[in-house]
Design an enzyme around this catalytic site. Structure first.
Site, PDB file in Angstrom:
ATOM      1  N   ARG A 170      -2.234  -0.947   5.561  1.00 15.78           N
ATOM      2  CA  ARG A 170      -3.402  -1.512   4.871  1.00 15.78           C
ATOM      3  C   ARG A 170      -3.085  -2.874   4.254  1.00 15.78           C
ATOM      4  O   ARG A 170      -3.937  -3.763   4.222  1.00 15.78           O
ATOM      5  CB  ARG A 170      -3.885  -0.536   3.793  1.00 15.78           C
ATOM      6  CG  ARG A 170      -4.530   0.722   4.351  1.00 15.78           C
ATOM      7  CD  ARG A 170      -4.873   1.729   3.264  1.00 15.78           C
ATOM      8  NE  ARG A 170      -3.692   2.421   2.756  1.00 15.78           N
ATOM      9  CZ  ARG A 170      -3.712   3.308   1.749  1.00 15.78           C
ATOM     10  NH1 ARG A 170      -4.864   3.570   1.129  1.00 15.78           N
ATOM     11  NH2 ARG A 170      -2.608   3.902   1.362  1.00 15.78           N
ATOM     12  N   CYS A 219       0.867  -1.176   0.000  1.00 15.75           N
ATOM     13  CA  CYS A 219       0.000   0.000   0.000  1.00 15.75           C
ATOM     14  C   CYS A 219       0.904   1.227   0.000  1.00 15.75           C
ATOM     15  O   CYS A 219       1.757   1.351  -0.864  1.00 15.75           O
ATOM     16  CB  CYS A 219      -0.990  -0.039   1.158  1.00 15.75           C
ATOM     17  SG  CYS A 219      -0.246  -0.254   2.791  1.00 15.75           S
TER      18      CYS A 219
END
Length: 290
Positions: free
Chosen positions: A253, A248
């Site tokens: 994430r 990410c």
């Protein structure tokens, strides 16, 4: 076959708010808040009742280099909060992905007695469950001498580095997943919230498929039901049998996606590129697509 450490069967790997509320005072469990920001810097001012709070970098990183600390330092830092080595950790984030990131780092160090609270603080507050004022955030201790080392053999393959990715570009046996938003993937911005700091260039790693983080969560930051997650993976054309790398911007994430893929959808060989776009987008000579 997964090489991750085995989870204690009696404690769920993904704990619901209802489960944690029933076990909040279990002496064998320690609840750990993983903060994206400290209270004075715009972070949360409340915590789950009885939780120990750490800023994510101060628990997980070496204080002098952009590298993870090993098991010795992690245990010393937890012990400074009164968390013993035999206690089971239930991590939660003020943003859900920070707890998954901490879990991934702990797994790399061979610390397997770890669960994550589904929904994190946001889900807990949505259920109107007990909180207390966040009075203190535990300070980082210096890394133990010789602590920066290779992780436990069982978890050594859950991280992939920039050089490995560069060498594998165009290799059809590796599927690369970008866990950011459509706007970040398309090169419209660098950061997740409209910002353009964190990398010199915008775009995505050539050949990466978009598998957006936001689609994996409901309105309370809880993971969507497995059937929905499986449908999302199918719609994105993902293959559970292929080697997979996820990234990410800072890898928070992507570690949540790592959990979804490995623990819920049966992907057997997933690695996180933790340098993520912050590193790749500033690498001299690294190719970019947009």
């Amino acid at each position: 076959m997964s090489t991750l450490p085995q989870q204690t069967a009696a404690i769920p790997l993904l704990a619901s708010s209802a489960w944690l509320a029933r076990h909040l005072h279990d002496p064998h469990i320690s609840v750990i808040a993983i903060l994206s920001r400290k209270p004075g810097d715009g972070g949360p001012t409340v915590a789950i009742e009885g939780a120990h709070a750490f800023h994510w970098k101060e628990l997980l990183w070496d204080e002098r280099q952009r590298q993870f600390v090993g098991a010795d330092t992690l245990r010393r830092r937890l012990a400074s909060a009164g968390v013993g080595p035999q206690q089971h950790l239930v991590l939660y984030g003020d943003h859900s992905q920070f707890a998954f990131y901490a879990r991934w780092v702990l797994l790399r160090a061979g610390i397997a007695n770890v669960s994550v609270l589904d929904g994190g603080l946001r889900g807990w507050l949505a259920d109107a469950l007990p909180t207390q004022a966040l009075a203190a955030v535990h300070a980082a201790l210096p890394a133990a001498g010789g602590d920066l080392q290779q992780p436990a053999r069982a978890t050594a393959d859950i991280r992939i580095g920039r050089d490995q990715l560069l060498q594998r570009l165009g290799d059809d046996s590796l599927q690369i997943l970008d866990i950011r938003s459509q706007e970040e993937y398309d090169g419209q911005r660098v950061g997740p919230d409209g910002g353009n700091h964190g990398a010199e260039r915008a775009g995505h790693i050539p050949g990466a498929r978009l598998f957006p983080f936001a689609s994996l969560l409901d309105e309370h930051s809880r993971l969507r039901p497995v059937e929905e997650l499986r449908a999302l993976a199918s719609a994105a054309g993902l293959d559970a049998q292929r080697e997979t790398a996820v990234y990410c911007r800072l890898s928070h994430r992507s570690t949540l996606a790592f959990f979804v893929l490995t623990e819920l959808l049966g992907f057997g060989n997933v690695r996180v590129y933790d340098g993520s776009w912050t590193e790749w987008g500033s690498l001299v000579g690294a190719p970019i697509a947009a």
